[in-house]
Write a protein that holds these residues in place. Structure first.
Motif, mmCIF file in Angstrom:
data_model
loop_
_atom_site.group_PDB
_atom_site.id
_atom_site.type_symbol
_atom_site.label_atom_id
_atom_site.label_comp_id
_atom_site.label_asym_id
_atom_site.label_seq_id
_atom_site.Cartn_x
_atom_site.Cartn_y
_atom_site.Cartn_z
ATOM 1 N N ARG A 89 0.833 -1.214 0.000
ATOM 2 C CA ARG A 89 0.000 0.000 0.000
ATOM 3 C C ARG A 89 0.863 1.258 0.000
ATOM 4 O O ARG A 89 0.586 2.212 -0.725
ATOM 5 N N GLU A 90 1.920 1.275 0.811
ATOM 6 C CA GLU A 90 2.802 2.440 0.871
ATOM 7 C C GLU A 90 3.494 2.688 -0.469
ATOM 8 O O GLU A 90 3.545 3.820 -0.951
ATOM 9 N N LYS A 91 4.012 1.630 -1.061
ATOM 10 C CA LYS A 91 4.700 1.768 -2.351
ATOM 11 C C LYS A 91 3.723 2.194 -3.443
ATOM 12 O O LYS A 91 4.042 3.027 -4.287
ATOM 13 N N GLN A 92 2.512 1.643 -3.409
ATOM 14 C CA GLN A 92 1.502 2.016 -4.405
ATOM 15 C C GLN A 92 1.122 3.483 -4.249
ATOM 16 O O GLN A 92 0.952 4.196 -5.236
ATOM 17 N N LEU A 93 1.022 3.952 -3.013
ATOM 18 C CA LEU A 93 0.724 5.358 -2.752
ATOM 19 C C LEU A 93 1.850 6.243 -3.285
ATOM 20 O O LEU A 93 1.590 7.263 -3.942
ATOM 21 N N GLN A 94 3.085 5.863 -3.040
ATOM 22 C CA GLN A 94 4.227 6.619 -3.567
ATOM 23 C C GLN A 94 4.162 6.698 -5.091
ATOM 24 O O GLN A 94 4.363 7.759 -5.686
ATOM 25 N N PHE A 95 3.852 5.557 -5.706
ATOM 26 C CA PHE A 95 3.761 5.507 -7.168
ATOM 27 C C PHE A 95 2.636 6.417 -7.661
ATOM 28 O O PHE A 95 2.821 7.184 -8.614
ATOM 29 N N ASN A 96 1.478 6.344 -7.028
ATOM 30 C CA ASN A 96 0.341 7.164 -7.445
ATOM 31 C C ASN A 96 0.653 8.651 -7.314
ATOM 32 O O ASN A 96 0.272 9.448 -8.173
ATOM 33 N N ILE A 97 1.353 9.028 -6.261
ATOM 34 C CA ILE A 97 1.747 10.427 -6.075
ATOM 35 C C ILE A 97 2.685 10.866 -7.198
ATOM 36 O O ILE A 97 2.533 11.953 -7.767
ATOM 37 N N MET A 98 3.644 10.021 -7.535
ATOM 38 C CA MET A 98 4.566 10.351 -8.633
ATOM 39 C C MET A 98 3.814 10.533 -9.945
ATOM 40 O O MET A 98 4.090 11.467 -10.709
ATOM 41 N N MET A 99 2.872 9.642 -10.218
ATOM 42 C CA MET A 99 2.109 9.721 -11.462
ATOM 43 C C MET A 99 1.244 10.987 -11.494
ATOM 44 O O MET A 99 1.163 11.662 -12.515
ATOM 45 N N GLU A 100 0.634 11.311 -10.384
ATOM 46 C CA GLU A 100 -0.194 12.516 -10.309
ATOM 47 C C GLU A 100 0.668 13.760 -10.513
ATOM 48 O O GLU A 100 0.264 14.691 -11.208
ATOM 49 N N ARG A 101 1.843 13.764 -9.941
ATOM 50 C CA ARG A 101 2.760 14.892 -10.104
ATOM 51 C C ARG A 101 3.128 15.053 -11.583
ATOM 52 O O ARG A 101 3.147 16.165 -12.108
ATOM 53 N N GLN A 102 3.389 13.943 -12.255
ATOM 54 C CA GLN A 102 3.720 14.010 -13.680
ATOM 55 C C GLN A 102 2.541 14.535 -14.502
ATOM 56 O O GLN A 102 2.721 15.317 -15.428
ATOM 57 N N LYS A 103 1.336 14.069 -14.178
ATOM 58 C CA LYS A 103 0.146 14.543 -14.905
ATOM 59 C C LYS A 103 -0.013 16.049 -14.751
ATOM 60 O O LYS A 103 -0.293 16.756 -15.714
ATOM 61 N N ARG A 104 0.170 16.544 -13.534
ATOM 62 C CA ARG A 104 0.049 17.983 -13.300
ATOM 63 C C ARG A 104 1.104 18.754 -14.068
ATOM 64 O O ARG A 104 0.826 19.808 -14.637
ATOM 65 N N GLN A 105 2.317 18.240 -14.095
ATOM 66 C CA GLN A 105 3.386 18.920 -14.818
ATOM 67 C C GLN A 105 3.085 18.964 -16.322
ATOM 68 O O GLN A 105 3.330 19.970 -16.972
#
Length: 109
Positions: A89-105
């Motif tokens: 769950r922690e790793k998946q959350l980290q991954f989701n945050i990274m992906m969301e950051r990329q989408k925003r950029q």
């Protein structure tokens, strides 16, 4: 001889020599989860980096998640299973945050 035919001939010769007999993962299905979880616009770049032995943090995280899922599948002690599930769950959350950051950029460009 056309390029395609010469490539096919080279592949056939390699098969006959047994060059493909001991490949990693032989006889197992190809796991494409990491590929499809990677955003479409960066897949090629990530694939090239991976081929060069370099992976992005996102791809590295996906590999860690996959390894944890494999461990979970072979772990029967409930205490250990809970700990592994929390790590996933922690790793998946980290991954989701990274992906969301990329989408925003990408949207900001």
């Amino acid at each position: 001889m056309s390029f395609e035919k010469s490539v096919e001939a080279a592949i056939r010769e390699a098969q006959e020599r047994g060059d493909f007999d001991d490949l990693k993962g032989k006889g197992k299905p190809i796991d494409l989860d990491a590929y499809f979880e990677t955003p479409e616009d960066v897949r090629m770049a990530y694939s090239m980096l991976k081929s060069a032995g370099m992976v992005s943090a996102e791809v590295d995280l996906l590999g860690e998640i996959a390894a944890l899922k494999e461990r979970l599948a072979t772990t029967y002690e409930e205490k250990d299973r809970s700990r592994i599930q929390e790590m996933i769950r922690e790793k998946q959350l980290q991954f989701n945050i990274m992906m969301e950051r990329q989408k925003r950029q990408r949207r900001e460009k």
